[in-house]
Design a protein around this motif. Structure first.
Motif, PDB file in Angstrom:
ATOM      1  N   ASN A  83       1.122   9.301   7.609  1.00 12.57           N
ATOM      2  CA  ASN A  83      -0.247   9.649   7.240  1.00 12.57           C
ATOM      3  C   ASN A  83      -0.542  11.090   7.608  1.00 12.57           C
ATOM      4  O   ASN A  83       0.145  11.672   8.447  1.00 12.57           O
ATOM      5  CB  ASN A  83      -1.237   8.769   8.026  1.00 12.57           C
ATOM      6  CG  ASN A  83      -1.433   7.410   7.405  1.00 12.57           C
ATOM      7  OD1 ASN A  83      -1.277   7.239   6.205  1.00 12.57           O
ATOM      8  ND2 ASN A  83      -1.773   6.436   8.227  1.00 12.57           N
TER       9      ASN A  83
ATOM     10  N   ALA B 211       0.408   3.395   1.957  1.00 12.66           N
ATOM     11  CA  ALA B 211       0.523   3.636   3.395  1.00 12.66           C
ATOM     12  C   ALA B 211       1.828   3.080   3.950  1.00 12.66           C
ATOM     13  O   ALA B 211       2.280   3.503   5.014  1.00 12.66           O
ATOM     14  CB  ALA B 211      -0.659   3.021   4.131  1.00 12.66           C
TER      15      ALA B 211
ATOM     16  N   ASN C 142       0.176   0.761   8.438  1.00 18.65           N
ATOM     17  CA  ASN C 142       1.309   1.369   7.732  1.00 18.65           C
ATOM     18  C   ASN C 142       2.584   0.565   7.947  1.00 18.65           C
ATOM     19  O   ASN C 142       3.349   0.321   7.002  1.00 18.65           O
ATOM     20  CB  ASN C 142       1.540   2.799   8.213  1.00 18.65           C
ATOM     21  CG  ASN C 142       0.462   3.756   7.759  1.00 18.65           C
ATOM     22  OD1 ASN C 142      -0.714   3.479   7.918  1.00 18.65           O
ATOM     23  ND2 ASN C 142       0.847   4.886   7.215  1.00 18.65           N
TER      24      ASN C 142
ATOM     25  N   SER D 239       0.861  -1.183   0.000  1.00 21.26           N
ATOM     26  CA  SER D 239       0.000   0.000   0.000  1.00 21.26           C
ATOM     27  C   SER D 239       0.891   1.224   0.000  1.00 21.26           C
ATOM     28  O   SER D 239       2.026   1.181   0.498  1.00 21.26           O
ATOM     29  CB  SER D 239      -0.881   0.019   1.254  1.00 21.26           C
ATOM     30  OG  SER D 239      -1.527   1.275   1.414  1.00 21.26           O
TER      31      SER D 239
ATOM     32  N   THR E 185     -11.322   0.420   3.261  1.00 19.44           N
ATOM     33  CA  THR E 185     -11.152   1.875   3.269  1.00 19.44           C
ATOM     34  C   THR E 185     -12.453   2.625   3.517  1.00 19.44           C
ATOM     35  O   THR E 185     -12.475   3.851   3.476  1.00 19.44           O
ATOM     36  CB  THR E 185     -10.559   2.358   1.927  1.00 19.44           C
ATOM     37  OG1 THR E 185     -11.469   2.022   0.872  1.00 19.44           O
ATOM     38  CG2 THR E 185      -9.206   1.727   1.663  1.00 19.44           C
TER      39      THR E 185
END
Length: 263
Positions: free
Chosen positions: A157, A152, A167, A150, A204
């Motif tokens: 963030n 992330a 993350n 990802s 999400t």
């Protein structure tokens, strides 16, 4: 004789195992592999979801089957590898996509939730990759492993997004991909990662609700979120001979978000 582009992307005769494949990005990737000619084994935790997803693939003319398994549990992972090999034969393509997220400020993040996310998002990837490689890919000196990370995992963030375990786990997936790609290149096994940005999905949904889909889209140079086609091309590239000289790499599929945020 040099093959054509269409021949390089052809996956006829290949078998792909896709975890977290009953919906969202996993199902999109399964469609891509099946449309390129591969046979598909889908896996996720819930049989009902898998039945529906498999029917969706079969309606598109794709040879698809399913096995319910929890990739947070080592015994389930081993059973998944066993049953796939028994029912489908050798596994040519493994897509590690099963995952979890947890939102909480770092100072209050439950340790058990941290462990849950890390266990599924990285430990499960390692165990299944090991099982598939040892029992199918290494001896044949051929294989493609695709890990879903990802964006992330590429940095921090915005303050309003508190997903430190997610993350961290996805950053681990990126480095896992690099290390495994380097180590297993001698077996002609390629290992690559996809780093999606924001795609509408169950995972999400909370973020989309809290921040707003339009606001998230504004952060992307392309001014939109990912759609039902945006992972198809990179998935088939990584899985096919078109990508046979690519390993240990990651690619952000995020509409350019990581470019402007420095990921």
């Amino acid at each position: 004789m040099t093959r054509t582009v269409m021949q390089l992307f052809d996956l006829k005769g290949k078998t792909a195992l896709v975890t977290g494949g009953s919906r969202g990005l996993g199902l999109q990737m399964a469609h891509a592999l099946g449309e390129a000619g591969a046979r598909i084994m889908l896996s996720s935790r819930k049989a009902g979801d898998l039945e529906e997803a498999t029917a969706d693939l079969q309606a598109a003319g794709i040879d698809a089957r399913w096995i319910a398994a929890d990739c947070a549990k080592e015994e389930d992972i081993r059973r998944l590898a066993d049953e796939t090999l028994q029912r489908m034969g050798d596994i040519d393509i493994l897509v590690n996509n099963a995952g979890a997220a947890w939102g909480a400020p770092a100072e209050d993040h439950p340790v058990e939730a941290w462990d849950k996310v890390m266990n599924l998002n990285i430990r499960g990837y390692f165990i299944l990759s090991q099982q598939v490689a040892k029992r199918s890919m290494i001896a044949r000196r051929s294989g493609r492993i695709i890990n879903v990370a990802s964006i992330a995992g590429l940095g921090g963030n915005p303050p309003e997004m508190t997903t430190i375990a997610y993350n961290t786990s996805k950053g681990a997936v990126v480095n896992f991909t690099k290390a495994l790609g380097a180590e297993w290149g001698k077996y002609n096994i390629t290992v690559n990662a996809i780093c999606p940005g924001f795609f509408p999905s169950k995972m999400t949904a909370a973020t989309l609700k809290n921040l707003g889909e339009d606001k998230l889209a504004e952060h992307a140079p392309l001014r939109r979120l990912g759609d039902d086609e945006d992972l198809k091309g990179i998935t088939v590239l990584y899985a096919s001979d078109a990508g046979k000289h690519i390993t240990g790499q990651w690619l952000a599929v995020d509409g350019g978000v990581s470019v402007v945020t420095g990921g």
